[in-house]
Design an enzyme around this catalytic site. Structure first.
Site, PDB file in Angstrom:
ATOM      1  N   SER A 160       8.198 -28.946  89.687  1.00 46.21           N
ATOM      2  CA  SER A 160       9.264 -30.218  89.681  1.00 46.21           C
ATOM      3  C   SER A 160      10.200 -29.531  90.970  1.00 46.21           C
ATOM      4  CB  SER A 160       9.614 -30.641  88.746  1.00 46.21           C
ATOM      5  OG  SER A 160      11.214 -30.936  89.337  1.00 46.21           O
ATOM      6  N   TYR A 173      14.890 -28.059  81.185  1.00 43.83           N
ATOM      7  CA  TYR A 173      13.626 -28.579  82.348  1.00 43.83           C
ATOM      8  C   TYR A 173      13.810 -27.899  83.248  1.00 43.83           C
ATOM      9  CZ  TYR A 173      11.125 -32.416  85.006  1.00 43.83           C
ATOM     10  OH  TYR A 173      10.163 -32.464  85.707  1.00 43.83           O
TER      11      TYR A 173
END
Ligand code: NDP
Length: 255
Positions: A160, A173
């Site tokens: 990401s 995350y």
């Protein structure tokens, strides 16, 4: 006007790109994982669909069967509870079914709370790491022996933007994706000699899925690319055209 030379614009995978290959996709029931599993099957692969919700996996199975006539193997498993014993069970089960494995797309992830580190609840921190990182390490460790039996095999970890640059409130995350980049590099280096397994990370960037909607509830999803638009890179990294590329961080937006 100059035509773009970016591979994403010019890469045309052969329809038999993944023929005779068996590929495991985690989080195959929804979002990008679902689209990737179907794209891999349409390019000839046999699929192992691993995910949390049986009903969603059944639906992907049926769509693949309808489009390709191929049966997929379904493994319903909640990665929040995946441990060393689960990994042994997975390894045994797959070794009974297959003589080799040609690829793994580690795609399953959860977002966790978007909150400051100073307020981040420990239990959710641990769960995000469990699903996004620890389960991927355990699955990889269990299945490297099967990957070694392939002529050329590919492991793709999903990263990401916040796995490259930290951003406020993305907490566990973000950190789990930084660690995923690290896992990619360490494993790629370890497998660079004496194996034909390549290991890369892939950042799909903003994509129209339920995870994105959860992260940005006020965003109009119609302004975002669909997972289907990212499939050239997913196919390239899983298929033999990416042989020799390892330890790299790919981003759909600059590919
Ligand atoms: P989705 O939330 O749409 O899908 C995630 C998938 O992972 C679902 O199939 C889900 O299963 C599965 N999953 C979640 N938790 C578990 C669990 N405990 N056990 C087993 N399976 C689980 O996410 P996306 O498709 O958006 O994301 C796919 C990947 O791409 C992720 O790694 C994400 O971090 C990454 N990514 C996505 C971006 C985006 O904008 N969408 C941007 C950057 C990276 P179920 O449906 O049954 O819950």
């Amino acid at each position: 006007m100059l035509k773009s030379r970016r591979p994403s614009k010019t890469y045309k995978p052969d329809l038999k790109l993944l023929a005779n290959r068996t590929i495991l996709v985690t989080g195959a029931g929804d979002g990008i994982g679902r689209v990737a599993a179907i794209a891999y099957a349409k390019h000839g692969a046999s699929l192992i669909l691993l995910g949390r919700t049986r009903q969603k996996l059944d639906s992907v199975h049926d769509e693949i069967a309808e489009r390709t006539g191929q049966e997929s193997l379904i493994i319903p498993v909640d990665l929040a509870h995946f441990d060393a014993n689960s990994a042994i069970e997975l390894k045994r089960g797959l070794q009974n079914e297959y003589s080799r494995l040609d690829g793994i797309l580690h795609n399953a992830s959860i977002l966790g709370p978007k909150t400051k580190i100073e307020d981040y609840p420990y239990a959710e921190w641990m769960q995000v790491f469990q699903v996004n990182l620890h389960s991927a390490y355990l699955i990889t460790q269990a299945l490297v022996p099967l990957l070694r039996n392939a002529l050329d095999a590919s492991i793709v970890f999903t990263s990401s933007g916040v796995g490259h640059r930290g951003r406020a409130y993305w907490g566990a995350y973000s950190l789990s994706k930084f660690a995923t980049e690290g896992l990619t590099q360490v494993l790629a280096d370890e497998l660079s000699e004496g194996s034909n397994i390549r290991v890369n990370s892939l950042n799909p960037g903003a994509t129209r899925t339920s995870m994105r909607a959860e992260a940005f509830p006020s965003e109009d999803p119609n302004t975002l690319p669909t997972a289907e638009e990212h499939m050239p890179l997913y196919l390239y990294l899983m298929g033999p055209d990416s042989k020799g590329k390892t330890g790299k961080a790919y981003n759909v937006h600059d590919w």
